[in-house]
Scaffold this motif. Structure first.
Motif, PDB file in Angstrom:
ATOM      1  N   LYS A 631       0.692  -1.014   0.113  1.00  0.00           N
ATOM      2  CA  LYS A 631      -0.009  -0.032  -0.061  1.00  0.00           C
ATOM      3  C   LYS A 631       0.842   1.249  -0.139  1.00  0.00           C
ATOM      4  O   LYS A 631       1.930   1.359   0.832  1.00  0.00           O
ATOM      5  N   ARG A 658      -1.774   7.563   7.916  1.00  0.00           N
ATOM      6  CA  ARG A 658      -1.738   6.196   7.751  1.00  0.00           C
ATOM      7  C   ARG A 658      -2.582   5.293   8.638  1.00  0.00           C
ATOM      8  O   ARG A 658      -3.342   4.486   8.097  1.00  0.00           O
ATOM      9  N   GLU A 662      -6.037   3.326   7.531  1.00  0.00           N
ATOM     10  CA  GLU A 662      -5.987   1.852   7.821  1.00  0.00           C
ATOM     11  C   GLU A 662      -6.840   1.449   9.037  1.00  0.00           C
ATOM     12  O   GLU A 662      -7.050   0.293   9.617  1.00  0.00           O
TER      13      GLU A 662
END
Length: 789
Positions: A631, A658, A662
């Motif tokens: 990713k 991030r 996520e």
């Protein structure tokens, strides 16, 4: 016999003979398979054009001023259909006088600023490579040479140079490095031992005086005989200093071929370097031309980014460290000097920038060492074609002309999204030029014969049949597709940059083809295309949350009617392309060269608001996408990619986003970051770096923090008898203390941790936390409630 070569340099040499034969000779140095060759043309005369109605007036005035002019009526016209006559002078100096005379008379001269050497080559359609007739293959000077275009790829020999000196430009050393040459030349000081130990990676020569050093350097350049001299800021610094020191020492700077003297002169704040028979290429200019981007173009930073290597001196006071090494450890100074040359060569190899510049030259005729040059490239390619149709170019507008509308930027819909697709028009502006026949001569012909012309914007009409630019782009497009198939990255990049420069050239006040109708017919057509495309996507049941110049951002919004997100993106691209083909055929009876592609699928996408507002921002976003089995988090325009934010802020934003993307916990990370700041654990990552854009004393009305820090530091340096380090063209590394901004070199007060939390960390957190129902203030509030229920 016919030989081929690649142009290294071109100059004009005045020639005197009988009066009727006065003129100038164009001298072109080329690299061939058999070595360098100097080609000299037959006599040439600088030329320009003037409106026929003004010819008599300017000729009479010129005659009284002693300017010799030849006049001919060759049925040329301006793009406004004004008939012009051709004027030719006997020398560049007479052309300069003629330009000054015309200015005083308020008479317009057309194409009077085109250099004779440039015109000589462009009118023969010679770009970079050529072929010539020679009596034998050993001839190195060809007088009255006959030349023509050719396809030829040279194998150029390059060497990089680097100098070290003190603040007064007294030379310490000069280094040279190539595949087979590695040398350092050093001026001996009284503190130096007679012999110095150096690594076996280079040889060291010592000289008793600066004059001897310069003489040896000039001799070695002529012995090594490179086609290309490389360096880092080599024109503005190394060559400028060497030329000044040579003049001061009474040494002729004869580093050109045939021991010709190099021309080093200041012009409009820049140093111009012209070396007969050689090209000089600055690594910084080359990488910028290739559109590389770095926070700093210092050799140290670029080497670390591209090579994972760095300079041997890492002190913030590099000049102080260099001086100390020169007097105390000259062997280490020599190693430092040589390493800089090696880094430049390795960057050249890594990026293939010499190969890129060669290819750019074959496409545009631009000199290898010329930075930028979009307008010159356009003129080289376009003007000879225009002349064949009996037209001449216009003149550059006074005061830069009027600004043309910019690219389309849609008001964004801020938020945190899942599954956002990016559809991107492939080279939109070149595609518009090809499709709608946008062209300077096409505009002139379209206005002259509007019956079948294609309507543009702001009153523009473009000829369907008489034009050059659409065909030029079409040819470049095919070449780029072929370069991609062959994995020829430098050629593909050179063509892409050239194609994309055409819009900017037509909208530039520095271009003699400037016309607001041309640039507006590109950008406003782009607005129309982007808006229509968004409407079609909305009609298909998807949301367009943002659009920017040539990219459209589509929120899938759980719509699976076209399949998976990737299938949806491809299907939408195919549908839009079909719609544009049909629409343009029906509305304009033209072929469509627009091509939209499905570019990216962001699994999670964040579009922020304008700080302090509920409105969506522009040109700023972040997204998470899958690439293979990994990713990748992409930032555009946010703090993470801005050079003036601290290292900690960039890290914090990356890690916070991030975790949010996520769906990982963020509260403890935020609290820990704030605690670490307050406990002094992040001090090394709280440094700002910002460059002075003008001399320090020129900052009067506004005093940004880095300027305040620089002034304070140099006040201290002055009082303590140290060198003033921050006067101009310097990157200031500073911190915010409780007493204000201070350079890292002269930090005297404790860091202002509240500043970093409130100005760096909190804005980043507040941009995204509300979207996951969290508050930075609540997470970091250190105050216990005074009341309880």
């Amino acid at each position: 016999m016919i030989r081929k070569g690649y142009i290294l340099s071109k100059h004009t040499i005045a020639k005197q003979g009988r009066s009727k034969h006065k003129g100038a000779c164009v001298e072109v140095w080329v690299s061939t398979d058999d070595g360098p060759v100097c080609l000299q043309s037959a006599l040439q005369k600088p030329s320009c054009f003037v409106a026929t109605e003004n010819t008599k007036s300017i000729i009479e005035k010129a005659k009284r001023e002693g300017i010799e002019i030849e006049v001919s009526s060759d049925s040329f016209f301006t793009l406004e259909q004004v008939e012009v006559d051709t004027l030719k002078t006997t020398s560049d100096s007479h052309m300069h006088q003629l330009r000054q005379l015309a200015k005083s008379l308020h008479i317009t001269l057309y194409e009077a600023d085109i250099r004779l050497a440039d015109r000589y080559l462009m009118e023969r359609f010679i770009y970079g490579s050529l072929e010539f007739i020679a009596a034998d293959e050993t001839a190195t000077l060809i007088p009255e040479a006959r030349i023509r275009p050719a396809i030829y790829t040279p194998s150029l020999y390059s060497i990089s140079i680097d100098i070290e000196c003190d603040e007064n430009e007294n030379l310490f050393s000069i280094a040279l490095a190539s595949n087979d040459v590695n040398e350092v030349m050093l001026v001996s000081a009284s503190t130096h031992p007679k012999t110095l130990d150096v690594p076996d990676t280079f040889s060291l020569s010592q000289f008793s005086t600066e004059s001897a050093l310069l003489t040896a350097f000039i001799t070695r350049i002529c012995e090594i005989d490179p086609d290309v001299i490389l360096g880092w800021n080599v024109k503005q610094f190394d060559m400028a200093v060497l030329a000044r020191r040579a003049k001061k020492q009474g040494v002729k700077f004869t580093i050109g071929r045939d021991k010709r003297e190099a021309f080093v002169r200041d012009w409009d704040g820049q140093t111009i370097v012209d070396i007969p028979g050689r090209s000089i290429v600055d690594g910084i200019e080359a990488l910028k031309t290739m559109t590389y981007q770095f926070d700093s173009f210092s050799l140290d930073n670029v080497a670390q980014q591209l090579l994972g290597d760095k300079k041997l001196i890492q002190s913030e006071d590099k000049l102080g460290a260099i001086k100390a090494l020169y007097y105390e450890d000259p062997s280490s100074l020599a190693s430092y000097n040589h390493k800089d040359c090696v880094l430049v060569n390795e960057i050249a190899t890594k990026t293939r920038f010499i190969e890129f510049l060669i290819l750019r030259g074959t496409l545009t005729g631009l000199d290898l060492g010329r930075p930028g040059g979009s307008v010159a490239a356009f003129l080289n390619v376009y003007l000879p074609k225009l002349h064949r149709q009996r037209y001449v170019s216009g003149v550059r507008p006074e005061h830069g002309g009027l600004a043309s509308p910019g690219g389309y930027v849609m008001n964004s819909q801020p938020g945190l999204y899942s599954d956002v697709l990016v559809l991107d028009f492939k080279s939109l502006y070149p595609s518009i030029i090809r499709t709608f026949k946008i062209d300077p001569m096409g505009l002139a012909e379209g206005l002259k014969y509007p019956e079948r012309a294609i309507e543009g914007f702001k009153g523009a009409m473009f000829s369907r049949d008489n034009h050059f630019l659409p065909d030029i782009i079409d040819n470049l497009w095919r070449q780029r597709d072929e370069a991609k198939k062959q994995n020829d990255a430098p050629r593909s990049q050179a063509i892409k940059i050239l194609m994309n420069s055409f819009y900017g050239v037509l909208g530039s006040g520095g271009c003699p083809f400037y016309d607001p109708r041309l640039a507006s017919s590109i950008t406003l057509r782009g607005h129309e295309i982007m808006q229509t495309t968004a409407k079609w996507i909305e009609e298909a049941g998807f949301s367009v949350i943002y659009g920017d110049t040539d990219s459209t951002f589509v929120h899938v919004n759980n719509n699976t009617s076209l399949g998976t997100p990737n299938e949806t993106g491809q299907s939408l691209a195919n549908t839009i392309n079909q719609k544009w083909q049909s629409k343009l055929r029906e509305d304009y009876d033209i072929d469509c060269h627009l091509d939209i592609e499905f570019e990216t699928h962001f699994e999670t996408f964040f579009m922020p608001t304008i700080r302090g507002s509920a409105l969506g921002s522009k040109k700023r976003y972040a997204g998470l996408k899958q690439i293979g089995d990994k990713k990748e988090l992409v930032f555009k325009g946010l703090e993470n990619v801005r050079s003036d934010w601290t290292e900690l802020a960039k890290y914090f934003q990356y890690e916070l986003y991030r975790r949010v993307f996520e769906k990982a916990p963020v509260s403890d990370f935020i609290k820990q970051t704030v605690d670490n700041i307050r406990q002094g654990k992040e001090d090394t990552r709280l440094v700002y770096a910002k460059r002075l854009r003008k001399p320090l004393n020129d900052y009067i009305k506004s005093l940004p923090p880095h300027v305040k820090a620089a002034r304070l530091a140099d006040d201290i340096n002055s009082k303590t008898g140290q060198r003033l380090r921050y006067q101009h063209n310097t990157t200031i590394r500073y911190v915010m203390t409780v007493q204000g901004p201070q350079t890292t070199e002269h930090q005297m007060a404790p860091l202002d941790y509240d500043h970093y939390i409130e100005k760096q960390i909190m804005p980043i957190a507040d941009s995204i936390l509300p979207l996951i129902n969290l508050s930075f203030s609540e997470l970091t509030n250190e105050q216990l409630s005074l009341f309880s229920n």
